[in-house]
Design an enzyme around this catalytic site. Structure first.
Site, PDB file in Angstrom:
ATOM      1  N   LYS A  12       0.862  -1.189   0.000  1.00  0.00           N
ATOM      2  CA  LYS A  12       0.000   0.000   0.000  1.00  0.00           C
ATOM      3  C   LYS A  12       0.891   1.228   0.000  1.00  0.00           C
ATOM      4  CE  LYS A  12      -4.243   0.167   0.692  1.00  0.00           C
ATOM      5  NZ  LYS A  12      -5.201  -0.226  -0.370  1.00  0.00           N
ATOM      6  N   THR A  57      -3.469  -5.396   0.597  1.00  0.00           N
ATOM      7  CA  THR A  57      -2.835  -4.086   0.813  1.00  0.00           C
ATOM      8  C   THR A  57      -3.654  -3.289   1.816  1.00  0.00           C
ATOM      9  OG1 THR A  57      -3.933  -2.923  -1.009  1.00  0.00           O
ATOM     10  CG2 THR A  57      -1.889  -4.083  -1.530  1.00  0.00           C
ATOM     11  N   HIS A 251      19.030  27.125 -12.609  1.00  0.00           N
ATOM     12  CA  HIS A 251      19.758  28.228 -13.247  1.00  0.00           C
ATOM     13  C   HIS A 251      19.098  29.572 -12.971  1.00  0.00           C
ATOM     14  CE1 HIS A 251      22.016  25.190 -15.375  1.00  0.00           C
ATOM     15  NE2 HIS A 251      20.921  24.700 -15.927  1.00  0.00           N
TER      16      HIS A 251
HETATM   17  O1  URC Z   1      27.987  23.613 -11.945  1.00  0.00           O
HETATM   18  C1  URC Z   1      27.769  23.398 -13.157  1.00  0.00           C
HETATM   19  N1  URC Z   1      28.132  22.212 -13.708  1.00  0.00           N
HETATM   20  C2  URC Z   1      27.935  21.917 -15.025  1.00  0.00           C
HETATM   21  O2  URC Z   1      28.298  20.805 -15.500  1.00  0.00           O
HETATM   22  C3  URC Z   1      27.355  22.908 -15.823  1.00  0.00           C
HETATM   23  N2  URC Z   1      27.008  22.951 -17.135  1.00  0.00           N
HETATM   24  C4  URC Z   1      26.444  24.173 -17.352  1.00  0.00           C
HETATM   25  O3  URC Z   1      25.979  24.576 -18.448  1.00  0.00           O
HETATM   26  N3  URC Z   1      26.434  24.910 -16.198  1.00  0.00           N
HETATM   27  C5  URC Z   1      27.002  24.152 -15.236  1.00  0.00           C
HETATM   28  N4  URC Z   1      27.211  24.361 -13.905  1.00  0.00           N
END
Ligand code: URC
Length: 302
Positions: A12, A57, A251
């Site tokens: 479960k 379950t 990013h």
């Molecule tokens: O810390 C990072 N590692 C990567 O392998 C990578 N590749 C990327 O485009 N930016 C980053 N930053």
């Protein structure tokens, strides 16, 4: 050529259990998402539709709630161990049980006079603590694996991170960054080499090692940061044999304000949600025992 039944398990998933301890005016809360999975003598269930060995379950779910009250447990790991041992020891056809738990943290509300409230909390997150316990076999041959972890540990540093000197090919357009924002929402699991552990204390010291290393290391890449975080955990907690880390690189791209005649000195970013780099690493003691089924996730949540 014959067709045969391969590995199988059932259970479960995601029983939501909240335990409030209300023996004193100051209540305690544990908020869990519990999944159970059983392996054993279930060939007949699959091949012949014979349910005589199948613990429903639904019964597993009822046990999860009953044990939340009846078993003596302080930490989530203790609860998971008791449940997994029960299924293996007391349910005849079961050879191996796995219990996976997500734990949601609640923080006490502080009142105007600075006092902690007795029975009101605010959810702390998105960070989630995870536990996966696997118990296999009977009697003296019984083996147990415990993997603790954290997921969605979202962390960001606004400087102290760079990424440059990388390999260039005809498709490389990325500009080197001498000073960038680094952010991730970390998923990590750590495998214990022993059951003689103060589980809550271990969690606190591992979490602290992870975030302090992320903060303090001047990062040349997320890969370097992850490895350092893994090392720090193994150094802080000798009961950990191995840690697996998975970190999306969240990013933060400096937004182009020059188009409007505005200078952007690393102050305004576009926080992109996808695509994202995904960096994963395992850090372990070189003499660590074999991991067995410790990492064989049932739900994918833990
Ligand atoms: O810390 C990072 N590692 C990567 O392998 C990578 N590749 C990327 O485009 N930016 C980053 N930053």
């Amino acid at each position: 050529m014959a067709i045969v039944l391969g590995p199988n398990r059932y259970g479960k998933a995601e029983s939501r259990v909240v335990r409030i301890q209300r023996d004193t005016p100051r209540h305690e809360i544990r908020d869990l998402n519990v999944s159970t999975a059983l392996r054993g003598w279930f060939d007949a269930a699959h091949i012949e539709g014979d349910q005589s060995a199948v613990l429903p379950t639904d019964s597993q779910k009822q046990t999860v709630y009953a044990y939340a009250k009846q078993a003596a447990w302080d930490t989530t790991e203790e609860y998971a161990l008791t449940l997994a041992r029960h299924f293996v020891d007391d349910i005849e056809p079961v050879d191996t049980a796995r219990v996976e738990i997500e734990e949601y943290a609640w923080e006490r509300v502080t009142t105007a006079d600075g006092a902690e409230h007795d029975h009101t909390w605010v959810r702390r997150g998105p960070e989630v603590r995870t536990v996966a316990v696997t118990v296999s076999g009977a009697g003296a041959a019984q083996r147990t694996w415990v993997v603790g972890g954290v997921k969605d540990l979202t962390i960001l540093k606004s400087t102290g991170s760079e990424f440059r000197g990388f390999l260039q090919d005809p498709y490389t357009v990325l500009e080197p960054a001498a000073d960038r924002v680094m952010a991730t929402s970390l998923v990590a699991g750590w495998r214990f080499s022993t059951l003689e552990v103060d589980w809550d204390e271990a969690y606190a010291s591992i979490r602290q090692a992870l975030v302090a290393t992320f903060a303090n290391l001047h990062s040349l890449a997320l890969q370097q940061t992850l490895y350092a975080m893994g090392r720090a955990v193994l150094e802080a907690c000798p009961e950990v044999a191995e840690i697996r880390l998975s970190a999306p690189n969240k990013h933060h791209f400096a937004y182009d304000l020059a188009r409007f005649g505005i200078e952007n000195r690393g102050e305004i970013f576009h926080a992109a949600d996808r695509p994202y780099g995904l960096i994963q690493a395992t850090v372990m003691h070189d003499d660590a025992e074999d991991a067995g089924p410790a990492w064989e996730s049932f739900t994918g949540l833990v």
